[in-house]
Design a protein around this motif. Sequence first.
Motif, PDB file in Angstrom:
ATOM      1  N   TYR A  19     -16.537   1.363  -7.654  1.00 57.24           N
ATOM      2  CA  TYR A  19     -17.114   0.901  -6.387  1.00 57.24           C
ATOM      3  C   TYR A  19     -18.372   1.703  -6.088  1.00 57.24           C
ATOM      4  O   TYR A  19     -18.556   2.827  -6.566  1.00 57.24           O
ATOM      5  N   HIS A  44      -9.233   7.545  -1.287  1.00 57.12           N
ATOM      6  CA  HIS A  44     -10.072   7.346  -2.471  1.00 57.12           C
ATOM      7  C   HIS A  44      -9.230   6.890  -3.662  1.00 57.12           C
ATOM      8  O   HIS A  44      -9.606   5.962  -4.393  1.00 57.12           O
ATOM      9  N   CYS A  92     -19.864   2.331  -0.513  1.00 54.56           N
ATOM     10  CA  CYS A  92     -18.481   1.988  -0.130  1.00 54.56           C
ATOM     11  C   CYS A  92     -17.503   3.128  -0.375  1.00 54.56           C
ATOM     12  O   CYS A  92     -16.330   3.033   0.022  1.00 54.56           O
ATOM     13  N   ALA A  96     -12.635   3.789   2.313  1.00 54.91           N
ATOM     14  CA  ALA A  96     -11.170   3.817   2.233  1.00 54.91           C
ATOM     15  C   ALA A  96     -10.604   5.160   2.695  1.00 54.91           C
ATOM     16  O   ALA A  96      -9.539   5.218   3.318  1.00 54.91           O
ATOM     17  N   HIS A 109      -7.821   3.395  -3.474  1.00 61.27           N
ATOM     18  CA  HIS A 109      -8.967   2.501  -3.695  1.00 61.27           C
ATOM     19  C   HIS A 109      -9.242   2.381  -5.198  1.00 61.27           C
ATOM     20  O   HIS A 109      -9.396   1.267  -5.731  1.00 61.27           O
ATOM     21  N   LEU A 155     -10.619  -3.440  -1.372  1.00 59.99           N
ATOM     22  CA  LEU A 155     -10.239  -2.349  -2.270  1.00 59.99           C
ATOM     23  C   LEU A 155     -10.138  -2.824  -3.718  1.00 59.99           C
ATOM     24  O   LEU A 155     -10.393  -2.049  -4.648  1.00 59.99           O
ATOM     25  N   TYR A 191      -8.813  -6.330   3.894  1.00 63.31           N
ATOM     26  CA  TYR A 191      -9.091  -4.947   3.504  1.00 63.31           C
ATOM     27  C   TYR A 191      -8.635  -4.682   2.070  1.00 63.31           C
ATOM     28  O   TYR A 191      -9.370  -4.069   1.272  1.00 63.31           O
ATOM     29  N   TYR A 243      -6.492   0.303  -6.993  1.00 61.59           N
ATOM     30  CA  TYR A 243      -6.655  -1.140  -6.793  1.00 61.59           C
ATOM     31  C   TYR A 243      -7.832  -1.676  -7.607  1.00 61.59           C
ATOM     32  O   TYR A 243      -7.745  -2.725  -8.251  1.00 61.59           O
ATOM     33  N   SER A 244      -8.947  -0.963  -7.570  1.00 63.47           N
ATOM     34  CA  SER A 244     -10.154  -1.429  -8.239  1.00 63.47           C
ATOM     35  C   SER A 244      -9.954  -1.503  -9.753  1.00 63.47           C
ATOM     36  O   SER A 244     -10.306  -2.501 -10.395  1.00 63.47           O
ATOM     37  N   TYR A 304       0.838  -1.206   0.000  1.00 64.25           N
ATOM     38  CA  TYR A 304       0.000   0.000   0.000  1.00 64.25           C
ATOM     39  C   TYR A 304       0.873   1.257   0.000  1.00 64.25           C
ATOM     40  O   TYR A 304       0.640   2.196  -0.775  1.00 64.25           O
TER      41      TYR A 304
END
Length: 604
Positions: A416, A398, A420, A424, A401, A560, A556, A404-405, A341
């Motif tokens: 997302y 944000h 949700c 994050a 997140h 994400l 977690y 990753y998404s 991360y």
Amino acid sequence: MSDTNVLKTRDQVDSKYKWKLDVMYNSFEAWEKDFEDLKNMASTMKDFQGKLHSAKELKNFFDRYCEVGILLDKLSVYANMKSDEDTTKAEAQIIKSKVESYIAEYYSNIAFLVPELLSIENFNLDELIKEEDGLALYKKHIETILEAKPHTLSKEEESILAAVGDCLNAPTNIFGMLANADMSFPCIKDEKGNMVELTEGNYNQFLKSSDASVRKAAFETLFGTYGKFKNTFAATLIAGNKNFIFNSKVRKYDSALEYALKPNHIPVQVYHNVIDTINNNIKSLHRYVSLKKKLLGLEEMHIYDLYVPLIKNSDNSTERVEFEDAVKMVKHGLRPLGEEYLDIFSKGIESGWVDVLETKGKKGGNYSWGSYTSMPYVLLNYGFGLNDVSMFAHEMGHSVHSYYSRKNQPYIYSDYSLFCAEVASITNECLLIHDLIENETDKQKRLRLINQELEGIRTTVFRQAMFAEFELITHSKLEKGESLSAEEICKIYHGLNVKYFGPDMIVDEGIGLEWTRILHFYGLNFYVYQYTTGFAAGNSFAKLILEEGQDAVDRYLDFLKAGCTEKPIELLRKAGVDMTSPKPLEDTIEKFNTLLDLLEKELL
């Protein structure tokens, strides 16, 4: 960075403090070329109309839908961010206007999608998937569309509702014009005895004044003005609620609340859980009011005393935090999230995700944005205070997140859900403030941090839950056929304040009018509860990460990475946070109580 207070132009700012939008487009000409390609590509979308019963055509449609969507998002995001970095630049405004105008045209071209899918008799998605390789990718997306079938009307009825859409949105527009254009406030005396015009912008600053007469004057002047228009605001609010209730009935939902939540896959139970859990723990807020009254040395605690800082300079206005130091502080606070991360976070800063400084012509505020193929950019107007450090951590939450998404999901599942969206960012904030409090050795600074976190929970969790309860009461009364007047609405709202703030608070009559100025009540029905749930979920994740370590981090990060591949409640539950239960909110209230214990220990 220079210590100068003069607002610079964009050209005067070092490139390391500016985001790198040229990675998306290195010229307006390149943007224009893609825009023309987009229009040509998108024009073929309507050719699929009437053919979606075919497995091959259905798969081809969604392939093209994603191809067009990726490019449209890129064009729109670039145009908007290019405009936001300097609103005085005409070329950016032109391309922004072009793409905004085109978006409406594009969606009208694919408006046939949902009605056509829902009208196909004996539609068997599983059989179609067997016929066409690649259609399985879109299964969950198509199933989401099909879920709306019980609440979708005939083509003719849908056309009627669409035609009256502007009329049904009138309450939102009326509120905006009344509150922003037609209303103005008288002048009041500031702490130095100067006459200053009260505005929505400076109202909160007056409430933080150390002079009680200034706070009282601001409060009474603001709500005295709103009170003159209370009947108009009431008529507007009631009309908006009735419109929402009308839509819920027409679309065959059991209630307005279900109409707001079910399309987003949120059980009604979650909303009631918020209100019930807060009410069951309301004595924690009463304790906060009692402690604040004692620490401020007030004989009487009024509603307008709520925003007075407990600790001098608690807005951190005297402490300047350079952006480079902010990066170090946030990274230190996010260490529990692990090297992966932190590596993404660091590379984001180095590669140009963040536009840092306020400059002439730059859009105000802060946000995280980007397209599927771009960096997850962050716009800041960094003000060198501790609150700005927290906001930086929030927006980077944000963006990581989003990183990753988008990296782990195909375009169609990369966004997302709204439910949700704040999780994050709040997780980052909670980890940061925990680290700052734990490692601060200066007593005054530590107290300011504790005060900041307490106020964050009071305003984001308790206050928004009170708003949510107010919405539920007013909608329920109208659904039962009961009438509402301005006086009755004020009585409901005043009564909620009495309940929430407890026996040590003098709940001034003026607060009964606060509903008149809350934008969300005039068109964003049943929205505000998500501020409470977002904070609770983020705080619970931070707690799990700090207590359980790597196992919690892994869950977690899986959350994400998941985008919208599952319903939001399920994604959170898999990661260890069950928003259908009271526990996440109870975790937040436990944290609130612990912070109150720390404050009492330090000050009493």
